[in-house]
Design a protein around this motif. Structure first.
Motif, PDB file in Angstrom:
ATOM      1  N   VAL A   1     -51.510  -8.797 -19.045  1.00 22.66           N
ATOM      2  CA  VAL A   1     -50.409  -9.692 -18.716  1.00 22.66           C
ATOM      3  C   VAL A   1     -49.439  -8.943 -17.803  1.00 22.66           C
ATOM      4  CG1 VAL A   1     -49.120  -9.051 -20.800  1.00 22.66           C
ATOM      5  CG2 VAL A   1     -48.605 -11.206 -19.636  1.00 22.66           C
ATOM      6  N   THR A   2     -48.940  -9.628 -16.769  1.00 18.89           N
ATOM      7  CA  THR A   2     -48.040  -9.010 -15.802  1.00 18.89           C
ATOM      8  C   THR A   2     -46.787  -9.858 -15.664  1.00 18.89           C
ATOM      9  OG1 THR A   2     -49.920  -8.117 -14.558  1.00 18.89           O
ATOM     10  CG2 THR A   2     -47.785  -8.158 -13.445  1.00 18.89           C
ATOM     11  N   ILE A   3     -45.622  -9.200 -15.640  1.00 14.16           N
ATOM     12  CA  ILE A   3     -44.368  -9.904 -15.414  1.00 14.16           C
ATOM     13  C   ILE A   3     -43.783  -9.452 -14.076  1.00 14.16           C
ATOM     14  CG2 ILE A   3     -43.937 -10.076 -17.885  1.00 14.16           C
ATOM     15  CD1 ILE A   3     -41.724  -7.996 -17.539  1.00 14.16           C
ATOM     16  N   PHE A   4     -43.046 -10.356 -13.424  1.00 15.91           N
ATOM     17  CA  PHE A   4     -42.460 -10.098 -12.106  1.00 15.91           C
ATOM     18  C   PHE A   4     -40.973 -10.445 -12.154  1.00 15.91           C
ATOM     19  CE2 PHE A   4     -46.895 -11.130 -11.577  1.00 15.91           C
ATOM     20  CZ  PHE A   4     -47.359 -10.316 -10.555  1.00 15.91           C
ATOM     21  N   TRP A   5     -40.138  -9.595 -11.535  1.00 10.26           N
ATOM     22  CA  TRP A   5     -38.718  -9.899 -11.400  1.00 10.26           C
ATOM     23  C   TRP A   5     -38.172  -9.202 -10.155  1.00 10.26           C
ATOM     24  CZ3 TRP A   5     -40.606  -6.152 -14.608  1.00 10.26           C
ATOM     25  CH2 TRP A   5     -40.014  -4.888 -14.564  1.00 10.26           C
ATOM     26  N   ASP A   6     -37.033  -9.702  -9.649  1.00  9.21           N
ATOM     27  CA  ASP A   6     -36.407  -9.161  -8.443  1.00  9.21           C
ATOM     28  C   ASP A   6     -35.402  -8.073  -8.806  1.00  9.21           C
ATOM     29  OD1 ASP A   6     -37.770 -10.850  -6.655  1.00  9.21           O
ATOM     30  OD2 ASP A   6     -36.332 -12.469  -7.031  1.00  9.21           O
ATOM     31  N   ASP A   7     -35.484  -6.953  -8.103  1.00  7.03           N
ATOM     32  CA  ASP A   7     -34.523  -5.866  -8.291  1.00  7.03           C
ATOM     33  C   ASP A   7     -33.391  -6.018  -7.279  1.00  7.03           C
ATOM     34  OD1 ASP A   7     -33.794  -3.097  -9.338  1.00  7.03           O
ATOM     35  OD2 ASP A   7     -33.925  -2.728  -7.169  1.00  7.03           O
ATOM     36  N   PRO A   8     -32.127  -6.029  -7.736  1.00  4.46           N
ATOM     37  CA  PRO A   8     -31.003  -6.148  -6.801  1.00  4.46           C
ATOM     38  C   PRO A   8     -30.975  -4.977  -5.812  1.00  4.46           C
ATOM     39  CG  PRO A   8     -30.288  -6.564  -9.053  1.00  4.46           C
ATOM     40  CD  PRO A   8     -31.680  -6.021  -9.142  1.00  4.46           C
ATOM     41  N   ALA A   9     -30.637  -5.272  -4.573  1.00  2.52           N
ATOM     42  CA  ALA A   9     -30.603  -4.232  -3.543  1.00  2.52           C
ATOM     43  C   ALA A   9     -29.298  -3.445  -3.595  1.00  2.52           C
ATOM     44  CB  ALA A   9     -30.762  -4.865  -2.163  1.00  2.52           C
ATOM     45  N   ASP A  10     -29.342  -2.237  -3.040  1.00  4.41           N
ATOM     46  CA  ASP A  10     -28.150  -1.405  -2.831  1.00  4.41           C
ATOM     47  C   ASP A  10     -27.443  -1.026  -4.128  1.00  4.41           C
ATOM     48  OD1 ASP A  10     -28.575  -1.602  -0.062  1.00  4.41           O
ATOM     49  OD2 ASP A  10     -27.487  -3.512  -0.001  1.00  4.41           O
ATOM     50  N   GLU A  11     -28.189  -0.892  -5.203  1.00  3.03           N
ATOM     51  CA  GLU A  11     -27.616  -0.389  -6.451  1.00  3.03           C
ATOM     52  C   GLU A  11     -28.729   0.191  -7.314  1.00  3.03           C
ATOM     53  OE1 GLU A  11     -27.216  -3.881  -9.598  1.00  3.03           O
ATOM     54  OE2 GLU A  11     -26.216  -4.447  -7.725  1.00  3.03           O
ATOM     55  N   GLU A  12     -28.357   1.133  -8.181  1.00  4.85           N
ATOM     56  CA  GLU A  12     -29.336   1.710  -9.095  1.00  4.85           C
ATOM     57  C   GLU A  12     -29.504   0.802 -10.307  1.00  4.85           C
ATOM     58  OE1 GLU A  12     -28.212   5.643 -10.180  1.00  4.85           O
ATOM     59  OE2 GLU A  12     -28.464   6.458  -8.155  1.00  4.85           O
ATOM     60  N   ASN A  13     -30.756   0.543 -10.660  1.00  6.28           N
ATOM     61  CA  ASN A  13     -31.032  -0.295 -11.807  1.00  6.28           C
ATOM     62  C   ASN A  13     -32.119   0.334 -12.670  1.00  6.28           C
ATOM     63  OD1 ASN A  13     -29.487  -3.023 -11.346  1.00  6.28           O
ATOM     64  ND2 ASN A  13     -30.385  -2.494  -9.366  1.00  6.28           N
TER      65      ASN A  13
END
Length: 280
Positions: free
Chosen positions: A149-161
């Motif tokens: 199973v694979t999940i996908f999400w967007d990482d916000p740009a220009d910040e450490e997460n």
């Protein structure tokens, strides 16, 4: 014939010697406070109901000791606004509040007074992106004969997460856990997959059609990411004769009264999104 008798006598002596009981003295340490303080704010909810659990450490082989902690004073303070949230003792090792107010990027301080000693910890509440989609495959994992199973999400740009992914199959006792940093994938869509090992003797050990998994994606702090990374590394290397010796991992709970009597556990604040997926 004499030789056979001698062999039989020696065998009996060996078997008899195996019945000797060896008492091993296992070193023990004084009990320490153990803090389970996970303030998780699920997206789409108010987040006002929160629970903190307290107990004490026990010897490894002790299965009889009642180690819940009652009578402690537990308080969380938003250091940005000054708002205080008192957690009421439920007399069963849990302390609860129904008035917590979560604010992304605000810092909170946990204060526990127990046995005349003061414990403190601080953390910042981190946000998390929504899960874009969840997919299944026979090709995305290490073994092309078992489902993953694979999940996908967007990482916000220009910040450490930093993220923690938790996947638990309904009916299992223990989840899969993985910590993730966006150090090399900042601003991109992130994906993470999970699969169970193929077991020819027990096909229920792997994911099968009809199985349901509960998936949680947490936004976490860098410090908590590093803490979980060490814990997961030690857990995954269990039983490996070539792995390093497990070491004591300290959380962020400090005893300000008696520093040497530090607590185990961690005070974390996260925003979390949750989804369930059933394999087809």
């Amino acid at each position: 014939m004499k030789y056979i008798k001698q062999i039989a006598i020696i065998a009996c002596l060996i078997l008899a010697s195996c019945e000797d009981v060896i008492d091993v003295t296992v070193p023990t340490a004084a009990p320490r406070l153990v803090v389970e303080a996970s303030i998780d704010w699920e997206k789409g909810t108010v987040g006002n109901n929160q629970t903190i659990k307290l107990h004490t450490s026990t010897p490894y082989f002790d299965t009889t000791t009642n180690n819940i902690v009652t009578g402690a004073t537990v308080k969380v303070t938003n250091t940005n606004s000054g708002a205080e949230f008192t957690f009421a003792d439920q007399n069963n090792g849990t302390y609860t509040t129904s008035s917590f107010i979560p604010v992304v990027n605000d810092t909170y301080t946990l204060e526990i007074v127990y046995n005349g000693e003061n414990y403190q910890a601080s953390e910042t509440l981190k946000s998390v992106s929504d899960i874009n989609r969840i997919t299944q495959s026979l090709e995305g994992g290490f073994d092309d004969e078992v489902l993953d199973v694979t999940i996908f999400w967007d990482d916000p740009a220009d910040e450490e997460n930093y993220y923690l992914v938790r996947v638990l199959e309904v009916g299992d006792m223990f989840p899969f856990l993985e910590e993730i940093s966006d150090e090399f994938i900042n601003g991109n869509e992130i994906d993470d997959f999970f699969e169970k090992d193929d077991d020819a003797d027990d096909p229920t050990e792997e994911f099968n059609p009809g199985d349901t998994v509960d998936i949680s994606l947490f936004g976490i702090s860098e410090r908590y990411h590093n803490y979980m990374q060490l814990l997961i590394e030690q857990y995954d290397s269990g039983g490996d004769p070539f792995s390093s010796v497990a070491a004591e991992i300290r959380g962020n709970c400090i005893n300000t009264t008696t520093p040497d009597n530090y607590a185990f556990g961690y005070f974390r604040l996260t925003q979390v999104v949750k989804e369930s997926y059933t394999f087809q």
